[in-house]
Design a protein around this motif. Structure first.
Motif, PDB file in Angstrom:
ATOM      1  N   ARG A  91      -7.473   9.602  12.576  1.00 31.92           N
ATOM      2  CA  ARG A  91      -6.987   9.824  13.876  1.00 31.92           C
ATOM      3  C   ARG A  91      -6.906   8.313  14.529  1.00 31.92           C
ATOM      4  O   ARG A  91      -8.020   7.411  14.893  1.00 31.92           O
ATOM      5  N   THR A  92      -5.520   8.336  13.905  1.00 31.26           N
ATOM      6  CA  THR A  92      -5.077   6.792  14.977  1.00 31.26           C
ATOM      7  C   THR A  92      -5.245   6.719  15.909  1.00 31.26           C
ATOM      8  O   THR A  92      -5.765   5.159  16.588  1.00 31.26           O
ATOM      9  N   ALA A  96       1.251   8.399   8.879  1.00 35.45           N
ATOM     10  CA  ALA A  96       1.669   9.667   9.979  1.00 35.45           C
ATOM     11  C   ALA A  96       3.706   9.787  10.241  1.00 35.45           C
ATOM     12  O   ALA A  96       4.484  11.412  10.353  1.00 35.45           O
ATOM     13  N   THR A  97       3.800   8.983  10.377  1.00 35.51           N
ATOM     14  CA  THR A  97       5.640   8.618  10.892  1.00 35.51           C
ATOM     15  C   THR A  97       6.178   9.225   9.567  1.00 35.51           C
ATOM     16  O   THR A  97       7.070  10.158   9.560  1.00 35.51           O
ATOM     17  N   LYS A  98       5.287   8.707   8.364  1.00 34.41           N
ATOM     18  CA  LYS A  98       6.985   8.660   7.054  1.00 34.41           C
ATOM     19  C   LYS A  98       6.551   9.808   5.808  1.00 34.41           C
ATOM     20  O   LYS A  98       6.487   9.624   4.883  1.00 34.41           O
ATOM     21  N   ALA A 156       0.582  -1.196  -0.095  1.00 34.08           N
ATOM     22  CA  ALA A 156      -0.295   0.132   0.135  1.00 34.08           C
ATOM     23  C   ALA A 156       0.663   1.076   0.314  1.00 34.08           C
ATOM     24  O   ALA A 156       0.764   2.190  -0.793  1.00 34.08           O
ATOM     25  N   ILE A 157       1.620   1.100   0.914  1.00 36.81           N
ATOM     26  CA  ILE A 157       3.189   1.877   0.778  1.00 36.81           C
ATOM     27  C   ILE A 157       3.537   2.620  -0.642  1.00 36.81           C
ATOM     28  O   ILE A 157       3.700   3.770  -0.832  1.00 36.81           O
ATOM     29  N   ALA A 158       3.565   1.759  -1.100  1.00 39.37           N
ATOM     30  CA  ALA A 158       4.592   1.408  -2.105  1.00 39.37           C
ATOM     31  C   ALA A 158       3.757   1.825  -3.379  1.00 39.37           C
ATOM     32  O   ALA A 158       4.354   2.966  -4.517  1.00 39.37           O
ATOM     33  N   SER A 159       2.160   1.651  -3.366  1.00 46.07           N
ATOM     34  CA  SER A 159       1.565   1.796  -4.611  1.00 46.07           C
ATOM     35  C   SER A 159       1.515   3.268  -4.482  1.00 46.07           C
ATOM     36  O   SER A 159       0.804   4.731  -5.065  1.00 46.07           O
TER      37      SER A 159
END
Length: 206
Positions: free
Chosen positions: A193-194, A180-182, A149-152
């Protein structure tokens, strides 16, 4: 009131009419046209040949667009489809009026670098994708859905099919924390809102 209510339709105009009658009071309604695009699933789940599937998708999306401007085409099992057919059906869907295109890895057998290559090739061969929102849906069979998902997202995807609870797909808690972090490092923000979500999921577990 603050969310899009998205509901799938079958590949026929009668389903569009019935679904819209149930959905039309929503503040932000979306109709989703779902179709398998791999040869195996097209034949055995939908009992259609490629030409018939192209026609059915075009006609259904056209009928949906007569009801609402927010129409999504979901190309299931995209990563196992014939490339030329995948490009053709996405182009057909966009021409018919779909504003969101979602591609899927139904088997969960793809790795992040393979998915990035798949999406880059898709963008190169379907220039029309630059005018719509590209989404993705991923199975978590190999526990790689979150990384994929992050790669996409790095490749230009702007919608992901994620679940807040533990099912076999992208994890909303994991991906939202990753963003949120990267996210700033590749120009993406996430408004989920994690902390509240984590509290709710713990309550569901209990």
């Amino acid at each position: 009131k603050n969310s899009i209510v998205a509901v799938p339709v079958s590949l026929n105009t009668e389903s569009v009419e019935a679904t819209w009658n149930a959905l039309k009071e929503a503040k932000s309604p979306r109709l989703q046209v779902f179709a398998s695009v791999s040869p195996v699933q097209m034949e055995y789940l939908f009992h259609k040949k490629p030409d018939a599937m192209l026609k059915a998708v075009e006609e259904t999306i056209t009928a949906c667009c007569a009801k609402t401007s927010d129409v999504e085409f979901i190309a299931d099992d995209s990563t196992r489809s014939d490339e030329a057919f995948l490009y053709a059906i996405i182009k057909k869907a966009i021409a018919a009026g779909a504003k969101t295109i979602t591609v899927c890895d139904a088997t969960g057998a793809i790795l992040p670098d393979e998915l990035s290559e798949f999406l880059d090739t898709l963008y190169k061969n379907v220039e029309e994708l630059n005018d719509v929102t590209l989404g993705i849906s991923l199975s978590n069979e190999l526990a790689m859905a979150d990384a994929c998902a992050i790669a996409s997202i790095k490749c230009g995807v702007r919608e992901i099919k994620a679940a807040a609870y533990q099912v076999n797909q992208i994890s909303l808690p994991h991906v939202s924390r990753l963003l949120a972090t990267k996210g700033d490092s590749f120009g993406v923000t996430c408004s989920v809102r994690t902390v509240e979500m984590k509290r709710i999921i713990k309550q569901i577990d209990w």
